[in-house]
Design a protein around this motif. Sequence first.
Motif, PDB file in Angstrom:
ATOM      1  N   GLY A  31       0.823  -1.195   0.000  1.00 20.88           N
ATOM      2  CA  GLY A  31       0.000   0.000   0.000  1.00 20.88           C
ATOM      3  C   GLY A  31       0.858   1.246   0.000  1.00 20.88           C
ATOM      4  O   GLY A  31       2.093   1.189   0.084  1.00 20.88           O
ATOM      5  N   LEU A  32       0.223   2.372  -0.084  1.00 23.34           N
ATOM      6  CA  LEU A  32       0.915   3.658  -0.132  1.00 23.34           C
ATOM      7  C   LEU A  32       1.799   3.859   1.101  1.00 23.34           C
ATOM      8  O   LEU A  32       2.939   4.297   0.990  1.00 23.34           O
ATOM      9  N   GLU A  34       3.174   1.576   3.043  1.00 23.96           N
ATOM     10  CA  GLU A  34       4.333   0.681   2.989  1.00 23.96           C
ATOM     11  C   GLU A  34       5.379   1.207   2.014  1.00 23.96           C
ATOM     12  O   GLU A  34       6.578   1.169   2.298  1.00 23.96           O
ATOM     13  N   ASP A  35       4.935   1.688   0.863  1.00 20.23           N
ATOM     14  CA  ASP A  35       5.865   2.246  -0.118  1.00 20.23           C
ATOM     15  C   ASP A  35       6.617   3.446   0.458  1.00 20.23           C
ATOM     16  O   ASP A  35       7.834   3.561   0.301  1.00 20.23           O
ATOM     17  N   LEU A  36       5.899   4.319   1.131  1.00 19.42           N
ATOM     18  CA  LEU A  36       6.509   5.500   1.720  1.00 19.42           C
ATOM     19  C   LEU A  36       7.520   5.111   2.804  1.00 19.42           C
ATOM     20  O   LEU A  36       8.632   5.646   2.850  1.00 19.42           O
ATOM     21  N   LEU A  37       7.132   4.176   3.641  1.00 23.40           N
ATOM     22  CA  LEU A  37       8.024   3.712   4.697  1.00 23.40           C
ATOM     23  C   LEU A  37       9.299   3.109   4.113  1.00 23.40           C
ATOM     24  O   LEU A  37      10.409   3.400   4.560  1.00 23.40           O
ATOM     25  N   LEU A  38       9.158   2.287   3.089  1.00 27.35           N
ATOM     26  CA  LEU A  38      10.306   1.669   2.445  1.00 27.35           C
ATOM     27  C   LEU A  38      11.198   2.708   1.782  1.00 27.35           C
ATOM     28  O   LEU A  38      12.430   2.656   1.890  1.00 27.35           O
TER      29      LEU A  38
END
Length: 79
Positions: A31-32, A34-38
């Motif tokens: 999700g958005l 998770e992408d941002l965190l990564l």
Amino acid sequence: MADPGIYRMPRLSSIGFDVLYIITEERHIPGLEEDLLLQKFRSLSLKGKVSVFNTIDALERLAPNLKRKIRSVKRSKPE
């Protein structure tokens, strides 16, 4: 479909295969959040990454104690 075997999974993963899909036939679509965190994690310095892992380790050590405290509070509350 042939079973590739569990011992081949790390090798398959290292060359880019989606091991989760091989095992479950389901794809994980991040999700958005998770992408941002990564993205943020990847942009950290080595020192920053070590700090994140140390924080996670500390939280894991605290988790059993926190779970017990939460349960005891829930039990003592009148509903």
